[in-house]
Design an enzyme around this catalytic site. Structure first.
Site, mmCIF file in Angstrom:
data_model
loop_
_atom_site.group_PDB
_atom_site.id
_atom_site.type_symbol
_atom_site.label_atom_id
_atom_site.label_comp_id
_atom_site.label_asym_id
_atom_site.label_seq_id
_atom_site.Cartn_x
_atom_site.Cartn_y
_atom_site.Cartn_z
ATOM 1 C CB ALA A 1 -0.919 0.005 1.225
ATOM 2 N N GLY B 1 3.404 1.564 -2.031
ATOM 3 C CA GLY B 1 4.129 1.509 -3.311
ATOM 4 C C GLY B 1 3.511 2.389 -4.393
ATOM 5 C CG LEU C 1 -0.276 -0.862 -8.989
ATOM 6 C CD1 LEU C 1 -0.136 -0.568 -10.483
ATOM 7 C CD2 LEU C 1 -0.513 -2.346 -8.782
ATOM 8 C CG ASP D 1 7.887 -9.845 8.719
ATOM 9 O OD1 ASP D 1 7.798 -10.268 7.547
ATOM 10 O OD2 ASP D 1 8.730 -10.270 9.542
ATOM 11 C CE LYS E 1 3.867 -6.973 -17.175
ATOM 12 N NZ LYS E 1 4.354 -5.652 -16.887
ATOM 13 C CG ASP F 1 -2.732 -8.001 -19.805
ATOM 14 O OD1 ASP F 1 -2.732 -6.786 -20.049
ATOM 15 O OD2 ASP F 1 -2.068 -8.817 -20.463
ATOM 16 C CG HIS F 2 -2.414 -2.127 -17.306
ATOM 17 N ND1 HIS F 2 -1.172 -2.665 -17.422
ATOM 18 C CD2 HIS F 2 -2.369 -0.967 -18.007
ATOM 19 C CE1 HIS F 2 -0.408 -1.877 -18.151
ATOM 20 N NE2 HIS F 2 -1.112 -0.826 -18.526
ATOM 21 C CG ASP G 1 7.655 -4.777 -19.214
ATOM 22 O OD1 ASP G 1 7.169 -4.983 -18.086
ATOM 23 O OD2 ASP G 1 7.676 -3.650 -19.744
ATOM 24 C CG HIS H 1 0.471 -5.444 -21.667
ATOM 25 N ND1 HIS H 1 -0.287 -5.876 -20.606
ATOM 26 C CD2 HIS H 1 1.474 -4.700 -21.132
ATOM 27 C CE1 HIS H 1 0.248 -5.414 -19.480
ATOM 28 N NE2 HIS H 1 1.322 -4.706 -19.769
HETATM 29 C C1 BG6 Z 1 3.442 -2.287 -17.982
HETATM 30 C C2 BG6 Z 1 4.886 -2.478 -18.291
HETATM 31 O O1 BG6 Z 1 2.795 -3.524 -17.864
HETATM 32 O O2 BG6 Z 1 2.837 -1.543 -19.039
HETATM 33 C C3 BG6 Z 1 5.583 -1.136 -18.483
HETATM 34 O O3 BG6 Z 1 5.498 -3.178 -17.217
HETATM 35 C C4 BG6 Z 1 4.857 -0.313 -19.513
HETATM 36 O O4 BG6 Z 1 6.936 -1.321 -18.850
HETATM 37 C C5 BG6 Z 1 3.377 -0.239 -19.205
HETATM 38 O O5 BG6 Z 1 5.417 0.996 -19.487
HETATM 39 C C6 BG6 Z 1 2.614 0.446 -20.328
HETATM 40 O O6 BG6 Z 1 1.281 0.611 -19.953
HETATM 41 P P1 BG6 Z 1 0.384 1.776 -20.551
HETATM 42 O O7 BG6 Z 1 -0.974 1.559 -19.975
HETATM 43 O O8 BG6 Z 1 1.010 3.076 -20.119
HETATM 44 O O9 BG6 Z 1 0.428 1.630 -22.046
#
Ligand code: BG6
Length: 517
Positions: A22, A24, A26, A100, A163, A192-193, A250, A255
């Site tokens: 929390a 971090g 992200l 921890d 991921k 997977d955003h 990556d 993606h």
């Molecule tokens: C992440 C990667 O999954 O996606 C990054 O780890 C990358 O390296 C990012 O920069 C890109 O995401 P977006 O949504 O900005 O296109």
């Protein structure tokens, strides 16, 4: 149905959201803003609580201050002077626990805190664990959640993980075995955003909702498909992670292949999560595997950025970046020619490319249709170009189609016209962020836009062949200047087939007449 009933049906069921990690990046950039947006839009009722978990000591108040700053900086809704009351009400749902993660006693304390917030906000024992942590920790945190009594409440328990899911197929299998000792597959939500992006989700509608496209969506009419995920950024402060991963792991394994499945999949019988994921996994299983090192060399290009200039600024080369090995052979770019060997797509190349320090930030899919015969225009000057359907995912959102038409007033001059629907240019359309959609879906148990284990495994088996061929020849990597479009070999991949990369991100071709809304 009254307006309130309508709103209720959109609201997530009461639950406690645990954010591990929390303090971090992200959490700060994506997760807190997403939760606030959901609240502001009425998708989160009052029966929710968030417990931030991290090692660092922090009081609840300090944690809420972090939350406030994150929202003011990164959320599409800001807290204004006159919403302070709503803000205070929202922030009260947040508490913090320093933990921890290897110490079971800490989980018992976490359980006590959880029970108290569940009582306070009338939450029926539903718990969603979001692990914004290094993947090496997923297994032990899951075990400890169970051992520490966190999964004993009535109500559902779900695990949301980021991921990378493994480093290759065998490490992914190992991780999956660990998780499946604690959680069932339907309780695991692998993020997977890209699947949360508005326009990636729109691919289904564009394809299956328009009789313009679906009948032509096959090897009889489509010449090739191009998928570009380009970034202007370098590795920034993530050199340590990135140097181990590289662009293939990556961006490629997840993606890019996920976007490819959305373009190539068959229509599911219903828009149910498992039906959609069944169709996606069939695409991954139909990818033609590269058979040998030569095959990889002929079809996949890898590159690394060296110093160069981007937007008038001098940029360091990858090997000079912080926490990167000065002799690193990690790829920051790759392009590949991929075939989906099934009845629909046999013979159609899918060209995919991604890279850091490229000239623009964009995610785009170009579907190039086959040329019409030009015999009818024999003897006339014409400029007949292939039709294109372009899906712009990010940062511009929308689609455009390129068609040929007669130039008005001319004898018979044909010109390409591009007709654009730019969703992101529309005033008042403020697309939700990917994480808003994904947190909302996970809380509702909708796994459509999360990757299922068999998809992850199939993607790794495809990618592993590339990675192992590269590992045998580590120094065989093309250098490209920062700010350029990557190695020339990526252009040759298409040129050999008589194609070229189409311009992306509104870098308009000179000869095209644009019709914008
Ligand atoms: C992440 C990667 O999954 O996606 C990054 O780890 C990358 O390296 C990012 O920069 C890109 O995401 P977006 O949504 O900005 O296109």
């Amino acid at each position: 149905m009254t307006e309130n009933q309508n709103l209720e049906s959109l609201q997530t069921p009461g639950a406690v959201f645990f954010i591990f990690g929390a303090t971090g990046d992200l959490a700060r950039r994506k997760l807190f803003p997403a939760i606030y947006s959901l609240y502001r839009e009425g998708k989160l009722a009052e029966d929710f609580a968030v417990i931030g978990v991290a090692r660092r000591p922090r009081t609840h108040e300090e944690f809420r201050d972090d939350l406030y700053r994150s929202i003011q900086e990164f959320c599409r809704y800001k807290v204004k002077e006159d919403d302070l009351e709503t803000w205070t009400k929202f922030a009260e749902h947040f508490s913090y626990k320093s933990l921890d993660i290897h110490n079971i006693d800490g989980y018992h304390e976490l359980r006590d805190l959880t029970e108290s917030v569940e009582d306070r906000f009338n939450i029926p024992g539903n718990r969603l664990f979001y692990l914004a942590l290094a993947p090496e920790l997923f297994g032990s945190v899951s075990f400890n959640l169970k051992k520490g009594g966190m999964l004993a409440s009535e109500g559902w328990h779900r695990l949301v993980i980021e991921k990378p899911f493994g480093y290759d197929l065998s490490s992914a299998q190992k991780l999956n075995e660990e998780l499946s000792q604690v959680f069932k597959e339907e309780e695991i939500f692998r993020i997977d955003h890209y699947l949360g992006k508005e326009m990636v989700q729109n691919i289904e509608v564009i394809r299956f909702g328009n009789s313009f496209f679906e009948p032509l969506w096959n090897n009889k009419h489509i010449a090739n498909v191009q998928i570009t995920l380009s970034e202007t950024v370098g590795v920034e402060e993530r050199g340590g992670y990135y140097d181990h991963a590289g662009a293939l792991r990556d961006m490629g394994q997840n993606h890019m292949l996920q976007m490819l499945t959305m373009i190539a999949m068959e229509a599911p019988s219903r828009l149910y999560p498992e039906d959609i994921r069944d169709e996606k996994v069939k695409v991954l299983r139909s990818l033609r595997p590269y058979e040998s090192e030569e095959d990889v060399k002929a079809h996949v290009v890898r590159g690394q950025y060296k110093s160069g200039e981007s937007h008038g600024k001098e940029m360091l080369g990858y090997r000079q970046e912080d926490k990167v090995d000065p002799d690193s052979n990690t790829e920051t770019y790759f392009a590949a020619k991929v075939f989906v060997d099934n009845f629909r797509w046999a013979g159609v190349p899918f060209y995919i490319r991604t890279g850091k320090r490229l000239p623009v930030k964009t995610t785009e899919v170009v579907v190039e249709f086959k040329q019409m015969p030009t015999n009818v225009y024999l003897g006339q000057k014409h400029n007949l170009e292939p039709n294109l359907l372009v899906i712009r995912v990010n940062p511009m959102e929308g689609i455009y189609i390129k068609i040929n038409a007669k130039k008005p007033g001319s004898e018979s001059k044909i010109e390409p016209f591009a007709m654009e629907f730019c969703q992101s240019c529309q005033v008042g359309i403020n697309s939700p962020e990917a994480y808003e959609r994904l947190i909302y879906d996970a809380a509702n148990g909708d796994s459509t836009y999360f990757t299922r284990w068999d998809e992850v495994a199939a993607a790794w088996s495809f990618v592993d062949r590339i990675a192992s061929a590269w590992a045998k020849n580590p120094s065989d990597i093309q250098m490209y200047p920062a700010g350029s479009w990557g190695p020339e070999q990526a252009d040759e991949l298409l040129a050999l087939d008589g194609f070229h990369w189409w311009p992306v991100n509104g870098q308009e071709e000179d000869n095209v007449i644009w019709i914008k809304q």
